[in-house]
Design an enzyme around this catalytic site. Sequence first.
Site, short mmCIF file in Angstrom:
data_model
loop_
_atom_site.label_atom_id
_atom_site.label_comp_id
_atom_site.label_asym_id
_atom_site.label_seq_id
_atom_site.Cartn_x
_atom_site.Cartn_y
_atom_site.Cartn_z
N ASP A 169 37.39 50.11 38.58
CA ASP A 169 37.27 51.15 37.44
C ASP A 169 35.57 51.03 37.33
O ASP A 169 35.12 50.21 37.49
CB ASP A 169 38.21 50.70 36.33
CG ASP A 169 37.59 49.52 35.57
OD1 ASP A 169 37.31 48.23 36.29
OD2 ASP A 169 37.23 49.58 34.25
N HIS A 494 41.43 47.85 45.65
CA HIS A 494 41.66 48.75 44.67
C HIS A 494 40.30 49.20 43.88
O HIS A 494 39.81 48.24 43.18
CB HIS A 494 42.62 48.20 43.46
CG HIS A 494 42.74 48.92 42.44
ND1 HIS A 494 43.80 50.04 42.20
CD2 HIS A 494 42.22 49.23 41.16
CE1 HIS A 494 43.61 50.57 41.26
NE2 HIS A 494 42.58 50.15 40.52
N ASP A 541 47.47 44.10 50.78
CA ASP A 541 46.34 44.51 51.17
C ASP A 541 46.46 46.40 50.97
O ASP A 541 46.45 47.03 52.01
CB ASP A 541 45.72 44.45 52.64
CG ASP A 541 44.34 45.15 52.54
OD1 ASP A 541 43.79 45.50 51.72
OD2 ASP A 541 43.98 45.52 53.92
N GLU A 550 42.38 44.18 43.45
CA GLU A 550 41.19 44.95 42.97
C GLU A 550 39.90 44.23 43.35
O GLU A 550 40.17 42.80 43.73
CB GLU A 550 41.36 45.00 41.45
CG GLU A 550 40.12 45.87 40.94
CD GLU A 550 40.43 46.62 39.54
OE1 GLU A 550 41.70 46.22 38.86
OE2 GLU A 550 39.66 46.92 39.04
O1 9MR Z 1 40.50 40.05 35.50
C1 9MR Z 1 41.24 40.34 34.69
C2 9MR Z 1 42.63 39.61 34.91
O2 9MR Z 1 42.25 38.14 34.58
C3 9MR Z 1 43.60 40.15 33.78
O3 9MR Z 1 44.89 39.19 33.85
C4 9MR Z 1 43.82 41.52 33.86
C5 9MR Z 1 44.73 41.92 32.88
O4 9MR Z 1 44.27 42.14 31.65
O5 9MR Z 1 42.69 42.21 33.88
C6 9MR Z 1 41.63 41.64 34.55
O6 9MR Z 1 40.57 42.61 34.40
C7 9MR Z 1 40.36 43.88 34.73
C8 9MR Z 1 39.64 44.64 33.43
O7 9MR Z 1 40.52 44.57 32.47
C9 9MR Z 1 39.46 46.01 33.71
N1 9MR Z 1 38.52 45.92 34.85
C10 9MR Z 1 39.18 45.47 36.27
C11 9MR Z 1 39.51 44.15 35.96
C12 9MR Z 1 40.16 43.47 37.21
O8 9MR Z 1 41.46 43.76 37.43
#
Ligand code: 9MR
Length: 570
Positions: A169, A494, A541, A550
Amino acid sequence: MNIYVNQMGYLPNSRKIAVFAITQSPDAPAPSISGKASLHTSEGICILEKEPVAFGFDEASGDYVFQMDFSEVTECGTYVIKWNDKTSYPFTVGTELYSDLNILLARALYFQRCGMELSAEHAGKFARPSCHTAPSVLWIEYEKFLAGKLTENDMQTFDIRGGWHDAGDYGRYTTAAACALGHILYAYRFFPDAFTTDLNLPESGNGTPDILNECRYELDWMLQMQAEDGSVYHKHTTLHHAGFVMPHEDTHQMLLLPTSSMAVGDFVGTMALASRIYRPFDEAFANRALTAAKKSYGWLEAHPEFLFEHIKECGTGGYGDRSDFDERMWAAMELYRATGEAHYLTDARTFFDKQEHPVQFGWADISGFAGWALLEDELMQTSDASFAGPDTLSSAETEFRIAYKELFCKEADHLLDVIASCGYGVALSPREYCWGSNLNVLNRGMLFGTVYRLTPKQEYHAAVVRQMDYLLGVNATDYSYVTGVGAHAFCNPHNRVPASDGIDETIPGFVSGGANGTRWVDPLAKELLPEGTPPMKCYADRWECYSLNEITIYWNSPAIFCAAFLDSVK
Ligand code: 9MR
Ligand code: ZN
């Protein structure tokens, strides 16, 4: 049967273990497979024959596992391993593998840059226009604007630019940034020799190591996140994640979301650390960073309570937390290192005593950063006298150091047992495969690297190697979790940029979040992974799978630390 190797390869003198796996149910008898495995050069010459050793059933993968230690192969070259009609992916034994990997990992951060054009000169075919340069507004005012209680012209505007897109994102989040910067700045601090290569950045050649040039891009953004009163905004994002469009096509209103005490603590820690790291290269910046850190520390002192407000209307990343003791401890510890003032050490110790297990390096719990700061001179082991630690230590500091060393070492020894209980040699127990499990793996790699510097036991070094082996192919998914590295690397992250840039090839050097065996997953992952799938295999994947595949800045950064360790402690 599958053969798993580090698809990138192995350093000549490091531990080398290949894994042979057969999927079966836990109570099935041992598979009847035996005989010698063989290792062949790229010319097809067999240079080693050895019988793999049965490990037994591995719970995390649901596989019956055999292992073969082929550490005696030290000659540089390209090889494959064969066993019972199966052949592994090719891999290399070489001295520069981890320095080459680090270039990719660090350059991936350049591709995350927000607020500037990535030119063809530095980004090649991945060049793209600038993004997210419009003024930002405060959420507390925007909320009123949405409710019709404030006109657009009545909102204050803030010209905040730069930084790295957090992940797939386009948001920028203070605590995530601090986590990534902590890993990288300390990697540079402890292993400076691993960062001498030019990264082909716009700043290359300015006299500052490129890894610091790259981090400076994030630091400059972070400085802008400090409010007048010393508090620090928790995040800088749009109200919801953008669709799958290129960054410059995301023109939604940028918002500054309310401060959190974690963001303030992390800001202080990062800026105080940066003031020390950048001082030899840019005195003015170092002073600015230190002044900013002290100002925000004042805010922390005036606001001793935990502060985090989840804004339910905002759909971007939460980065919530339940405690800020770790961030407050790190803040105090870094200011102690930056100023030598004893009251900061007293504060750090107070927060240390309030925590159960302050040895983590993740975005939610960054407590281990304080340990790095405290033990810095012992971890650097440098011959450069200007970096040496203090001549005499106060008894408070001596005692604190002993306590921290004990904690780090105890944790490392416990994790060696976890490695021994896993057929794949990864330091995760089966229930630790959560969202971004590769961060846990690499965190542990960093811990082993840290403890190796304190007590250079070969097992700690081998443990770092095995965490990187897992990342690069010795895992039950058959994938290398770094784009562009290895014969079977994941290639559909992602990530909005590669998913919408129209280029077939994906940007190399990105680390996937990896297997997520919890039930907290995205809809496609739910569909693809039936209940009961062993946690290490809960991966696909697929670009849609944000909970499995991601990328983020703080999944690349611990890989940079581990690669730098392996590159400099060969
Ligand atoms: O890395 C984060 C992971 O530990 C959490 O479980 C998850 C859900 O809250 O969020 C991940 O962080 C995301 C962030 O909120 C927004 N940018 C992408 C991050 C990676 O998925
Ligand atoms: Zn942007």
